[in-house]
Design a protein around this motif. Structure first.
Motif, PDB file in Angstrom:
ATOM      1  N   CYS A  20      81.699 -33.892  30.204  1.00  0.00           N
ATOM      2  CA  CYS A  20      81.030 -32.686  29.958  1.00  0.00           C
ATOM      3  C   CYS A  20      81.506 -31.577  28.911  1.00  0.00           C
ATOM      4  O   CYS A  20      82.572 -31.210  29.172  1.00  0.00           O
ATOM      5  CB  CYS A  20      80.288 -31.926  31.236  1.00  0.00           C
ATOM      6  SG  CYS A  20      81.603 -31.811  32.464  1.00  0.00           S
ATOM      7  N   CYS A  25      80.295 -27.628  32.327  1.00  0.00           N
ATOM      8  CA  CYS A  25      80.972 -28.524  33.279  1.00  0.00           C
ATOM      9  C   CYS A  25      81.412 -28.001  34.829  1.00  0.00           C
ATOM     10  O   CYS A  25      82.197 -26.951  34.582  1.00  0.00           O
ATOM     11  CB  CYS A  25      82.154 -29.250  32.472  1.00  0.00           C
ATOM     12  SG  CYS A  25      82.756 -30.526  33.140  1.00  0.00           S
ATOM     13  N   SER A  31      87.385 -33.875  32.543  1.00  0.00           N
ATOM     14  CA  SER A  31      87.069 -34.100  31.309  1.00  0.00           C
ATOM     15  C   SER A  31      88.268 -33.624  30.411  1.00  0.00           C
ATOM     16  O   SER A  31      88.490 -34.593  29.384  1.00  0.00           O
ATOM     17  CB  SER A  31      85.891 -33.173  30.829  1.00  0.00           C
ATOM     18  OG  SER A  31      84.675 -33.426  31.426  1.00  0.00           O
ATOM     19  N   ARG A  62      74.676 -31.057  29.428  1.00  0.00           N
ATOM     20  CA  ARG A  62      74.061 -31.497  30.501  1.00  0.00           C
ATOM     21  C   ARG A  62      72.499 -31.640  30.492  1.00  0.00           C
ATOM     22  O   ARG A  62      71.894 -32.168  31.692  1.00  0.00           O
ATOM     23  CB  ARG A  62      74.218 -30.303  31.696  1.00  0.00           C
ATOM     24  CG  ARG A  62      75.469 -30.301  32.056  1.00  0.00           C
ATOM     25  CD  ARG A  62      75.840 -29.453  33.103  1.00  0.00           C
ATOM     26  NE  ARG A  62      75.367 -29.810  34.403  1.00  0.00           N
ATOM     27  CZ  ARG A  62      75.526 -28.995  35.542  1.00  0.00           C
ATOM     28  NH1 ARG A  62      76.015 -27.707  35.647  1.00  0.00           N
ATOM     29  NH2 ARG A  62      74.908 -29.807  36.717  1.00  0.00           N
TER      30      ARG A  62
END
Length: 90
Positions: A20, A25, A31, A62
């Motif tokens: 993300c 995120c 990530s 998202r």
């Protein structure tokens, strides 16, 4: 890293990893770690004269499905152009 390399060993022509975007995120650290691993595999592939483009990290919004679908389309087209992986067992 082992899982990424194992996928190629088992016949994958390409892999993409989805994470993300930092600003949306809930797992920024995860990530970031995934991105470093993908970059490491790209570097190893380059040293082995295998196209580093066979693996990519996509930082996806998202928004439902939008980024994921675009990443899948991009990687599918990329791998079609590259052809079968030179690591694929015959």
């Amino acid at each position: 890293i082992i899982r990424l390399l194992k996928a190629f060993e088992q016949g994958a022509d390409g892999i993409y990893v989805a994470g993300c975007k930092d600003d949306t995120c809930h797992n920024v650290r995860g990530s970031q770690i995934a991105k470093k691993r993908v970059d490491y595999v790209k570097d190893v592939f380059g040293q082995l004269n295998i196209e580093p483009e066979r693996i990519e990290m996509f930082m996806i919004s998202r928004e439902p499905n939008r980024g994921f679908i675009e990443a899948a389309k991009e990687m599918t087209m990329r791998i079609k152009k590259l052809g079968p992986s030179p690591l694929k067992r015959k």
